[in-house]
Design a protein around this motif. Structure first.
Motif, PDB file in Angstrom:
ATOM      1  N   UNK A  73       0.829  -1.199   0.000  1.00 40.80           N
ATOM      2  CA  UNK A  73       0.000   0.000   0.000  1.00 40.80           C
ATOM      3  C   UNK A  73       0.866   1.253   0.000  1.00 40.80           C
ATOM      4  N   UNK A  74       1.975   1.209   0.720  1.00 38.33           N
ATOM      5  CA  UNK A  74       2.885   2.361   0.766  1.00 38.33           C
ATOM      6  C   UNK A  74       3.453   2.636  -0.617  1.00 38.33           C
ATOM      7  N   UNK A  75       3.860   1.577  -1.319  1.00 38.66           N
ATOM      8  CA  UNK A  75       4.358   1.747  -2.693  1.00 38.66           C
ATOM      9  C   UNK A  75       3.279   2.357  -3.580  1.00 38.66           C
ATOM     10  N   UNK A  76       2.043   1.941  -3.348  1.00 40.35           N
ATOM     11  CA  UNK A  76       0.921   2.422  -4.160  1.00 40.35           C
ATOM     12  C   UNK A  76       0.684   3.913  -3.957  1.00 40.35           C
ATOM     13  N   UNK A  77       0.596   4.351  -2.708  1.00 39.28           N
ATOM     14  CA  UNK A  77       0.251   5.750  -2.440  1.00 39.28           C
ATOM     15  C   UNK A  77       1.433   6.690  -2.658  1.00 39.28           C
ATOM     16  N   UNK A  78       2.637   6.132  -2.743  1.00 38.74           N
ATOM     17  CA  UNK A  78       3.811   6.979  -2.970  1.00 38.74           C
ATOM     18  C   UNK A  78       4.005   7.293  -4.447  1.00 38.74           C
ATOM     19  N   UNK A  79       3.241   6.627  -5.293  1.00 36.54           N
ATOM     20  CA  UNK A  79       3.494   6.712  -6.734  1.00 36.54           C
ATOM     21  C   UNK A  79       2.346   7.394  -7.476  1.00 36.54           C
ATOM     22  N   UNK A  80       2.013   8.618  -7.070  1.00 34.12           N
ATOM     23  CA  UNK A  80       0.985   9.401  -7.764  1.00 34.12           C
ATOM     24  C   UNK A  80       1.699  10.484  -8.585  1.00 34.12           C
ATOM     25  N   UNK A  81       1.630  10.425  -9.909  1.00 30.76           N
ATOM     26  CA  UNK A  81       2.332  11.417 -10.725  1.00 30.76           C
ATOM     27  C   UNK A  81       1.795  12.831 -10.512  1.00 30.76           C
ATOM     28  N   UNK A  82       2.679  13.800 -10.597  1.00 31.20           N
ATOM     29  CA  UNK A  82       2.273  15.210 -10.484  1.00 31.20           C
ATOM     30  C   UNK A  82       1.825  15.696 -11.857  1.00 31.20           C
ATOM     31  N   UNK A  83       0.652  15.234 -12.269  1.00 29.29           N
ATOM     32  CA  UNK A  83       0.105  15.524 -13.594  1.00 29.29           C
ATOM     33  C   UNK A  83      -1.251  16.204 -13.404  1.00 29.29           C
ATOM     34  N   UNK A  84      -1.285  17.503 -13.622  1.00 28.53           N
ATOM     35  CA  UNK A  84      -2.512  18.264 -13.365  1.00 28.53           C
ATOM     36  C   UNK A  84      -3.668  17.786 -14.227  1.00 28.53           C
ATOM     37  N   UNK A  85      -3.405  17.435 -15.485  1.00 25.41           N
ATOM     38  CA  UNK A  85      -4.468  17.037 -16.401  1.00 25.41           C
ATOM     39  C   UNK A  85      -5.087  15.691 -16.035  1.00 25.41           C
TER      40      UNK A  85
END
Length: 206
Positions: A73-85
Protein backbone atom coordinates in the motif's frame (compact mmCIF):
# COMPACT_ATOMS: atom_id res chain seq x y z
CA UNK A 1 20.98 -32.29 7.89
CA UNK A 2 20.89 -29.07 9.90
CA UNK A 3 19.47 -27.13 6.92
CA UNK A 4 16.73 -29.74 6.53
CA UNK A 5 15.87 -29.48 10.22
CA UNK A 6 15.66 -25.70 9.98
CA UNK A 7 13.46 -25.93 6.88
CA UNK A 8 11.16 -28.44 8.60
CA UNK A 9 10.97 -26.23 11.67
CA UNK A 10 10.15 -23.19 9.53
CA UNK A 11 7.37 -25.08 7.76
CA UNK A 12 5.86 -26.14 11.08
CA UNK A 13 6.04 -22.60 12.39
CA UNK A 14 4.29 -21.31 9.27
CA UNK A 15 1.63 -24.02 9.56
CA UNK A 16 1.03 -23.09 13.20
CA UNK A 17 0.69 -19.39 12.36
CA UNK A 18 -1.69 -20.10 9.46
CA UNK A 19 -3.80 -22.39 11.64
CA UNK A 20 -3.80 -19.91 14.53
CA UNK A 21 -4.97 -17.13 12.25
CA UNK A 22 -7.91 -19.22 11.03
CA UNK A 23 -8.92 -20.37 14.50
CA UNK A 24 -8.59 -16.92 16.10
CA UNK A 25 -10.73 -15.42 13.34
CA UNK A 26 -13.35 -18.19 13.61
CA UNK A 27 -13.52 -18.49 17.41
CA UNK A 28 -12.08 -15.25 18.73
CA UNK A 29 -9.17 -14.99 21.13
CA UNK A 30 -10.95 -16.24 24.25
CA UNK A 31 -12.61 -19.12 22.40
CA UNK A 32 -9.36 -20.44 20.92
CA UNK A 33 -7.22 -23.08 22.60
CA UNK A 34 -3.73 -24.26 21.77
CA UNK A 35 -5.29 -27.70 21.21
CA UNK A 36 -7.48 -26.22 18.45
CA UNK A 37 -4.44 -24.69 16.79
CA UNK A 38 -2.33 -27.84 17.07
CA UNK A 39 -5.11 -29.95 15.57
CA UNK A 40 -5.60 -27.68 12.57
CA UNK A 41 -1.85 -27.34 12.01
CA UNK A 42 -1.45 -31.13 12.24
CA UNK A 43 1.25 -30.89 14.89
CA UNK A 44 1.43 -31.79 18.57
CA UNK A 45 0.56 -29.24 21.24
CA UNK A 46 4.14 -29.59 22.47
CA UNK A 47 5.32 -28.45 19.04
CA UNK A 48 3.11 -25.37 19.25
CA UNK A 49 4.58 -24.50 22.66
CA UNK A 50 8.09 -25.14 21.34
CA UNK A 51 7.60 -22.35 18.80
CA UNK A 52 5.38 -20.06 20.87
CA UNK A 53 5.54 -19.79 24.65
CA UNK A 54 1.82 -19.17 25.11
CA UNK A 55 -1.39 -18.19 23.33
CA UNK A 56 -0.85 -14.48 23.93
CA UNK A 57 2.57 -14.50 22.24
CA UNK A 58 1.20 -16.50 19.31
CA UNK A 59 -1.70 -14.06 18.92
CA UNK A 60 0.69 -11.09 19.00
CA UNK A 61 2.94 -12.66 16.39
CA UNK A 62 0.19 -13.39 13.89
CA UNK A 63 -1.22 -9.88 14.31
CA UNK A 64 2.10 -8.10 13.83
CA UNK A 65 3.12 -10.40 10.97
CA UNK A 66 0.32 -8.89 8.88
CA UNK A 67 1.71 -5.35 9.08
CA UNK A 68 4.11 -6.09 6.22
CA UNK A 69 1.07 -5.98 3.92
CA UNK A 70 1.23 -2.22 4.36
CA UNK A 71 4.41 -2.18 2.26
CA UNK A 72 2.44 -2.76 -0.95
CA UNK A 73 0.00 0.00 0.00
CA UNK A 74 2.88 2.36 0.77
CA UNK A 75 4.36 1.75 -2.69
CA UNK A 76 0.92 2.42 -4.16
CA UNK A 77 0.25 5.75 -2.44
CA UNK A 78 3.81 6.98 -2.97
CA UNK A 79 3.49 6.71 -6.73
CA UNK A 80 0.98 9.40 -7.76
CA UNK A 81 2.33 11.42 -10.73
CA UNK A 82 2.27 15.21 -10.48
CA UNK A 83 0.11 15.52 -13.59
CA UNK A 84 -2.51 18.26 -13.37
CA UNK A 85 -4.47 17.04 -16.40
CA UNK A 86 -4.82 13.52 -15.02
CA UNK A 87 -4.97 14.22 -11.30
CA UNK A 88 -8.57 13.05 -10.87
CA UNK A 89 -7.96 9.97 -13.00
CA UNK A 90 -4.81 9.06 -11.05
CA UNK A 91 -6.45 9.59 -7.66
CA UNK A 92 -9.49 7.56 -8.72
CA UNK A 93 -7.25 4.68 -9.81
CA UNK A 94 -5.47 4.88 -6.46
CA UNK A 95 -8.79 5.00 -4.61
CA UNK A 96 -10.06 1.86 -6.34
CA UNK A 97 -6.88 -0.07 -5.55
CA UNK A 98 -6.91 1.28 -2.00
CA UNK A 99 -10.50 0.16 -1.44
CA UNK A 100 -10.00 -3.24 -3.04
CA UNK A 101 -6.97 -3.97 -0.85
CA UNK A 102 -8.50 -2.80 2.43
CA UNK A 103 -11.87 -4.51 2.01
CA UNK A 104 -10.50 -8.01 1.37
CA UNK A 105 -12.30 -10.52 3.63
CA UNK A 106 -9.15 -11.54 5.53
CA UNK A 107 -8.21 -7.91 6.17
CA UNK A 108 -11.68 -7.14 7.51
CA UNK A 109 -11.71 -10.29 9.66
CA UNK A 110 -8.35 -9.43 11.18
CA UNK A 111 -9.42 -5.85 11.80
CA UNK A 112 -12.54 -7.07 13.59
CA UNK A 113 -10.48 -9.52 15.68
CA UNK A 114 -7.99 -6.84 16.76
CA UNK A 115 -10.71 -4.33 17.63
CA UNK A 116 -12.57 -6.98 19.63
CA UNK A 117 -9.45 -7.56 21.75
CA UNK A 118 -8.17 -3.99 21.94
CA UNK A 119 -9.19 -3.62 25.60
CA UNK A 120 -7.31 -6.79 26.51
CA UNK A 121 -4.25 -6.03 24.36
CA UNK A 122 -4.19 -2.24 23.86
CA UNK A 123 -0.48 -2.11 23.09
CA UNK A 124 -0.82 -4.79 20.43
CA UNK A 125 -3.70 -2.94 18.76
CA UNK A 126 -1.70 0.28 18.80
CA UNK A 127 1.37 -1.45 17.35
CA UNK A 128 -0.70 -3.01 14.56
CA UNK A 129 -2.14 0.39 13.64
CA UNK A 130 1.18 2.24 13.88
CA UNK A 131 3.17 -0.32 11.89
CA UNK A 132 0.44 -0.77 9.32
CA UNK A 133 -2.20 1.77 8.37
CA UNK A 134 -0.51 4.71 10.07
CA UNK A 135 2.56 4.22 7.86
CA UNK A 136 0.29 4.23 4.82
CA UNK A 137 -1.30 7.50 5.94
CA UNK A 138 2.11 9.09 6.57
CA UNK A 139 3.24 8.15 3.06
CA UNK A 140 0.00 9.43 1.54
CA UNK A 141 0.48 12.69 3.46
CA UNK A 142 3.98 13.06 2.02
CA UNK A 143 2.58 12.44 -1.47
CA UNK A 144 -0.13 15.06 -0.98
CA UNK A 145 2.51 17.50 0.27
CA UNK A 146 4.46 17.00 -2.97
CA UNK A 147 1.33 17.51 -5.06
CA UNK A 148 0.61 20.68 -3.11
CA UNK A 149 4.16 21.89 -3.72
CA UNK A 150 3.52 21.36 -7.45
CA UNK A 151 0.39 23.51 -7.18
CA UNK A 152 -2.04 20.64 -7.84
CA UNK A 153 -3.66 20.67 -4.37
CA UNK A 154 -4.33 23.26 -1.64
CA UNK A 155 -3.29 21.61 1.61
CA UNK A 156 -2.28 23.11 4.94
CA UNK A 157 -2.22 19.85 6.88
CA UNK A 158 -1.19 16.91 4.64
CA UNK A 159 -1.77 14.25 7.30
CA UNK A 160 -5.28 15.51 7.96
CA UNK A 161 -5.90 15.50 4.21
CA UNK A 162 -4.67 11.90 4.03
CA UNK A 163 -7.13 10.95 6.77
CA UNK A 164 -9.94 12.78 4.96
CA UNK A 165 -9.11 10.95 1.72
CA UNK A 166 -9.10 7.51 3.33
CA UNK A 167 -12.19 8.30 5.40
CA UNK A 168 -14.19 9.29 2.34
CA UNK A 169 -13.34 5.95 0.78
CA UNK A 170 -13.59 3.57 3.71
CA UNK A 171 -16.37 4.89 5.92
CA UNK A 172 -19.28 3.15 4.17
CA UNK A 173 -17.86 -0.26 3.16
CA UNK A 174 -15.80 -0.84 6.30
CA UNK A 175 -18.60 0.15 8.68
CA UNK A 176 -21.01 -2.11 6.81
CA UNK A 177 -18.54 -4.97 7.09
CA UNK A 178 -17.88 -4.34 10.79
CA UNK A 179 -21.54 -4.26 11.78
CA UNK A 180 -22.98 -6.80 9.36
CA UNK A 181 -20.13 -9.30 9.42
CA UNK A 182 -18.20 -10.02 6.25
CA UNK A 183 -17.97 -7.88 3.10
CA UNK A 184 -21.26 -6.20 2.19
CA UNK A 185 -20.32 -4.66 -1.15
CA UNK A 186 -19.82 -5.43 -4.83
CA UNK A 187 -16.93 -4.23 -6.97
CA UNK A 188 -19.32 -1.80 -8.68
CA UNK A 189 -20.18 -0.31 -5.29
CA UNK A 190 -16.50 0.01 -4.39
CA UNK A 191 -15.85 1.78 -7.69
CA UNK A 192 -18.72 4.15 -6.95
CA UNK A 193 -17.33 4.92 -3.49
CA UNK A 194 -13.92 5.53 -5.04
CA UNK A 195 -15.24 7.93 -7.67
CA UNK A 196 -17.47 9.81 -5.24
CA UNK A 197 -14.73 9.99 -2.61
CA UNK A 198 -12.21 11.48 -5.02
CA UNK A 199 -14.78 13.99 -6.29
CA UNK A 200 -15.50 15.12 -2.72
CA UNK A 201 -11.80 15.24 -1.85
CA UNK A 202 -10.90 17.35 -4.86
CA UNK A 203 -13.86 19.62 -4.17
CA UNK A 204 -12.25 20.45 -0.85
CA UNK A 205 -8.57 20.38 -1.71
CA UNK A 206 -8.08 21.36 -5.35
Amino acid sequence: MEANEQSRSARKRRAIMDAATRVFVDKGYSGTSMDDIAKLAAVSKQTVYKHFADKEKLFAEIVLATTDRADAMIDLVADIPADADRLEENLTRLARQFLTALTQPQVLQLRRLIIANSDTFPELGAAWYEQGFERVLATLAATFRKLADEGLLRIDDPLLAANHFSGLLLWIPVNKAMFHGGPRHTQDELDRYATAGVTAFLGAYR
